[in-house]
Design a protein around this motif. Structure first.
Motif, PDB file in Angstrom:
ATOM      1  N   GLN A  20       3.046   1.193  -0.776  1.00 13.20           N
ATOM      2  CA  GLN A  20       2.790  -0.233  -0.892  1.00 13.20           C
ATOM      3  C   GLN A  20       1.419  -0.516  -1.503  1.00 13.20           C
ATOM      4  O   GLN A  20       1.258  -1.488  -2.251  1.00 13.20           O
ATOM      5  CB  GLN A  20       2.917  -0.904   0.479  1.00 13.20           C
ATOM      6  N   LYS A  23       1.710  -0.060  -5.271  1.00 13.54           N
ATOM      7  CA  LYS A  23       2.455  -1.181  -5.856  1.00 13.54           C
ATOM      8  C   LYS A  23       1.587  -2.435  -5.902  1.00 13.54           C
ATOM      9  O   LYS A  23       1.656  -3.210  -6.861  1.00 13.54           O
ATOM     10  CB  LYS A  23       3.731  -1.426  -5.056  1.00 13.54           C
ATOM     11  N   TYR A  78       4.481  -1.642 -15.550  1.00 11.76           N
ATOM     12  CA  TYR A  78       5.190  -2.406 -14.528  1.00 11.76           C
ATOM     13  C   TYR A  78       6.642  -2.617 -14.923  1.00 11.76           C
ATOM     14  O   TYR A  78       6.948  -3.087 -16.016  1.00 11.76           O
ATOM     15  CB  TYR A  78       4.518  -3.759 -14.307  1.00 11.76           C
ATOM     16  N   ASP A 146      10.286  -3.371  -0.259  1.00  7.59           N
ATOM     17  CA  ASP A 146      10.390  -4.118  -1.517  1.00  7.59           C
ATOM     18  C   ASP A 146      11.668  -4.954  -1.558  1.00  7.59           C
ATOM     19  O   ASP A 146      11.658  -6.114  -1.962  1.00  7.59           O
ATOM     20  CB  ASP A 146      10.399  -3.151  -2.701  1.00  7.59           C
ATOM     21  N   ILE A 154       9.546  -2.222  -7.122  1.00 13.45           N
ATOM     22  CA  ILE A 154       8.541  -2.103  -8.179  1.00 13.45           C
ATOM     23  C   ILE A 154       8.410  -0.640  -8.583  1.00 13.45           C
ATOM     24  O   ILE A 154       8.110   0.223  -7.759  1.00 13.45           O
ATOM     25  CB  ILE A 154       7.180  -2.635  -7.697  1.00 13.45           C
ATOM     26  N   ASP A 155       8.663  -0.358  -9.853  1.00 13.62           N
ATOM     27  CA  ASP A 155       8.459   0.970 -10.424  1.00 13.62           C
ATOM     28  C   ASP A 155       7.327   0.896 -11.436  1.00 13.62           C
ATOM     29  O   ASP A 155       7.119  -0.146 -12.080  1.00 13.62           O
ATOM     30  CB  ASP A 155       9.735   1.468 -11.118  1.00 13.62           C
ATOM     31  N   ASN A 171       8.407   5.440  -8.563  1.00  9.78           N
ATOM     32  CA  ASN A 171       7.214   5.050  -7.824  1.00  9.78           C
ATOM     33  C   ASN A 171       6.872   6.111  -6.785  1.00  9.78           C
ATOM     34  O   ASN A 171       7.530   7.163  -6.726  1.00  9.78           O
ATOM     35  CB  ASN A 171       7.404   3.673  -7.177  1.00  9.78           C
TER      36      ASN A 171
END
Length: 202
Positions: A20, A23, A78, A146, A154-155, A171
């Motif tokens: 987290q 990200k 992103y 997520d 989110i990768d 990620n």
């Protein structure tokens, strides 16, 4: 508390926090989502609240730049993944995709917990499973956060070969899952069930 549960908590929470945090940094540095947000609370609110509608590029958070780590091989960019690992099931409608992921994560947590409880925590042959299971659990929960927060993952890690061949973006949670699964595969060979020995006759 038994040592094995300390390992479970430390590794699982460590993976979630690292996932987290990275990200958060990606959203802050590579998108416009946190622009103008002065405090940490405002930035976290921008990241974990209902995302804005998708833009013309299909993304909810609009990219402003990417970082070339190794030119022609690896970059930080992103991206959003509404599907599972490597984009699987991203074509499913949201009303079907959501329940599928809820069931999958609940099943994974139950399975991992069941197998972890069977470990003694003291047998050296269990080392691969002792560390591998928490890695998978932490990665699964990291991506699940997520999905709960914004319905997409989110990768940002993108490996490619001169832009001619690109590996699906991933990620930190995905990395933890892959390493954990690899360790469990090793464990399956290390802890092969030994054939029962025939009782000796007097």
């Amino acid at each position: 508390m038994p040592r094995k549960y300390i390992i479970l908590l430390a590794v699982t929470l460590g993976v979630i926090v690292l996932d987290q945090w990275t990200k958060y940094l990606v959203v802050r540095e590579l998108t416009t989502q946190m622009d103008g947000k002065e405090t940490l609370g405002e930035r976290l609110g921008a990241m974990y609240s209902e995302p804005p509608p998708q833009g013309f590029n299909g993304l909810h958070y609009q990219p402003k730049r990417h970082i070339e780590v190794a030119e022609s091989f690896f970059r930080l960019r992103y991206l959003e993944n509404p599907g599972a690992a490597w984009g699987m099931f991203r074509g499913l409608p949201p009303e079907a995709r959501g329940p599928l992921f809820h069931v999958a994560i609940i099943g994974a947590v139950i399975l991992i917990t069941f197998n972890f409880r069977k470990l003694s925590g003291t047998d050296p042959e269990e080392t691969w499973a002792l560390w591998g299971l928490p890695l998978v659990l932490g990665g699964a929960l990291g991506n699940y956060i997520d999905r709960i927060a914004r319905a997409f993952v989110i990768d940002f890690l993108e490996a490619h070969w001169f832009d001619k061949a690109t590996f699906p973006s991933f990620n930190v949670a995905d990395v933890a899952i892959c390493i954990g699964v690899g360790m469990l595969i090793v464990d399956s060979f290390v802890r092969k069930e030994k054939p029962a020995q025939a009782p000796t006759q007097a």
